[in-house]
Write an enzyme that holds these catalytic residues in place. Structure first.
Site, PDB file in Angstrom:
ATOM      1  N   ASP A  46       0.858  -1.199   0.000  1.00 46.27           N
ATOM      2  CA  ASP A  46       0.000   0.000   0.000  1.00 46.27           C
ATOM      3  C   ASP A  46       0.891   1.246   0.000  1.00 46.27           C
ATOM      4  O   ASP A  46       1.810   1.348   0.821  1.00 46.27           O
ATOM      5  CB  ASP A  46      -0.874  -0.053   1.264  1.00 46.27           C
ATOM      6  CG  ASP A  46      -1.933   1.025   1.303  1.00 46.27           C
ATOM      7  OD1 ASP A  46      -2.385   1.467   0.220  1.00 46.27           O
ATOM      8  OD2 ASP A  46      -2.319   1.429   2.424  1.00 46.27           O
TER       9      ASP A  46
ATOM     10  N   SER B 156     -12.694   3.807   5.194  1.00 51.27           N
ATOM     11  CA  SER B 156     -13.311   3.729   6.534  1.00 51.27           C
ATOM     12  C   SER B 156     -14.255   4.891   6.773  1.00 51.27           C
ATOM     13  O   SER B 156     -13.849   6.051   6.668  1.00 51.27           O
ATOM     14  CB  SER B 156     -12.228   3.792   7.619  1.00 51.27           C
ATOM     15  OG  SER B 156     -11.362   2.706   7.507  1.00 51.27           O
TER      16      SER B 156
ATOM     17  N   ASP C 265       3.128   4.648  -5.389  1.00 51.71           N
ATOM     18  CA  ASP C 265       2.491   5.946  -5.201  1.00 51.71           C
ATOM     19  C   ASP C 265       3.491   7.055  -5.531  1.00 51.71           C
ATOM     20  O   ASP C 265       4.288   7.468  -4.690  1.00 51.71           O
ATOM     21  CB  ASP C 265       1.998   6.079  -3.755  1.00 51.71           C
ATOM     22  CG  ASP C 265       1.335   7.429  -3.492  1.00 51.71           C
ATOM     23  OD1 ASP C 265       1.284   8.255  -4.433  1.00 51.71           O
ATOM     24  OD2 ASP C 265       0.871   7.658  -2.362  1.00 51.71           O
TER      25      ASP C 265
ATOM     26  N   ASN D 271     -10.221   0.541   0.077  1.00 51.96           N
ATOM     27  CA  ASN D 271      -9.194   0.343   1.117  1.00 51.96           C
ATOM     28  C   ASN D 271      -9.736   0.635   2.513  1.00 51.96           C
ATOM     29  O   ASN D 271     -10.357   1.682   2.734  1.00 51.96           O
ATOM     30  CB  ASN D 271      -8.019   1.301   0.879  1.00 51.96           C
ATOM     31  CG  ASN D 271      -7.193   0.923  -0.327  1.00 51.96           C
ATOM     32  OD1 ASN D 271      -7.488  -0.034  -1.029  1.00 51.96           O
ATOM     33  ND2 ASN D 271      -6.140   1.679  -0.571  1.00 51.96           N
TER      34      ASN D 271
HETATM   35  P1  13P Z   1      -8.555   4.398   5.971  1.00 50.16           P
HETATM   36  O1  13P Z   1      -7.480   4.325   7.014  1.00 50.16           O
HETATM   37  O2  13P Z   1      -9.249   5.689   5.984  1.00 50.16           O
HETATM   38  O3  13P Z   1      -9.442   3.225   5.999  1.00 50.16           O
HETATM   39  O4  13P Z   1      -7.771   4.346   4.560  1.00 50.16           O
HETATM   40  C1  13P Z   1      -7.037   3.212   4.230  1.00 50.16           C
HETATM   41  C2  13P Z   1      -6.318   3.419   2.962  1.00 50.16           C
HETATM   42  O5  13P Z   1      -6.781   4.065   2.054  1.00 50.16           O
HETATM   43  C3  13P Z   1      -5.009   2.767   2.839  1.00 50.16           C
HETATM   44  O6  13P Z   1      -4.350   3.167   1.675  1.00 50.16           O
END
Ligand code: 13P
Length: 287
Positions: free
Chosen positions: A84, A210, A105, A229
């Site tokens: 990520d 989230s 990224d 995500n």
């Molecule tokens: P959140 O922490 O807001 O769920 O985002 C996670 C994310 O996008 C990881 O790249």
């Protein structure tokens, strides 16, 4: 065996649902996420930030851990292991040590450099059957200590990166990492629609999943979002359940500290949340 994320994300795109991509932070989280997706019969992406990977002992430890747990737990649903918000060097390292998917990224570079570096990672990853996510424009909030302003991505830039052959693309549409502030304006569907048209069928990724109301996630899915995500939500669930256990219980008093007991309520809460989100995103039963 862990798989590339390409096929599961493309299937989700065609079938109008989203693959949940859960961030892991340690052994327990990885187990609880795997237990949840197996219960929900959902394909999934387990992802790790560079900071979390460092905490866990490095990229190779993460790759070996996820691979071994997948086998030891008898998991049968498709699972990809994804980096990520990878740096250029981090993505290359993950390609070497057994990740099946990476995000590069380059959104903080100027656009030409982002394109050049994205191109190199795509070629390298694809030569090994590994899927790639790239990012255009910043996603708001703080990720591993790096803050970005949360701009709306430029559709022309999204089109250019999509044409490099990336497998799925992260683009800012008003989403932010971490909890959403009370005055958050919501996702910008107008911009998402423009981006979706510009990238011509390329699956899009919604970071900061989230706390976005499910109706907004569902609408985003109709406009090309196929990977969502989730990190903060699992952290909040874990923390709340652990706090409740400690405040209510006496297990910690005089009996020493047994992580198997103390971490269990948090882990069970993560598994339950994973099942709930797989159902909400439509990926449950799609394994
Ligand atoms: P959140 O922490 O807001 O769920 O985002 C996670 C994310 O996008 C990881 O790249």
């Amino acid at each position: 065996m862990l798989v590339s994320a390409k096929e599961m994300v493309e299937k989700a795109h065609a079938g109008h649902y989203a693959i949940p991509a859960f961030n892991t932070n340690n052994l327990e989280w990885t187990k609880c996420i795997l237990a949840g997706v197996q219960e929900a019969q959902s394909p999934t992406i387990i992802q790790v930030s560079e900071g979390a990977a460092k905490y866990m002992g490095g990229f190779k430890v993460v790759a070996d851990l996820v691979k071994n747990l997948y086998e030891a737990m008898g998991i049968t649903v498709p699972v990809a292991l994804h980096l990520d918000h990878g740096t250029f060097e981090g993505a290359k390292k993950c390609i070497e040590v057994g990740f099946t998917s990476v995000m590069f990224d380059g959104s903080h570079f100027d656009f030409d450099e982002n394109v050049a570096k994205s191109k190199e990672i795509i070629a390298l990853a694809h030569s090994k059957g590994i899927s790639v996510e790239c990012e255009v424009g910043g996603i708001g909030g703080v990720e591993d200590g790096v803050a970005s302003a949360g701009e709306l991505a430029d559709p022309a830039e999204c089109k250019a990166v999509a044409e490099l052959g990336v497998d799925f693309l992260a683009a800012g549409i008003g989403n932010i990492h971490g909890p959403y502030p009370a005055d958050w304006k919501g996702l910008n569907f107008e911009r998402l629609d423009e981006i979706d048209k510009a990238v011509n069928g390329k699956p899009l990724v919604l970071h900061g999943g989230s706390g976005i109301p499910f109706e907004q996630v569902h609408k985003a899915v109709t406009l090309g979002v196929s990977k969502v995500n989730i990190n903060t939500e699992l952290q909040l669930e874990f923390a709340a359940a652990t706090r409740k256990y400690i405040e209510a219980g006496s297990d910690l008093k005089g009996k020493g500290y047994d992580p198997r007991k103390v971490l269990k309520p948090g882990c069970d809460a993560i598994t339950a949340k994973v099942v709930e989100l797989c159902k909400a995103f439509g990926s449950a039963g799609k394994a």
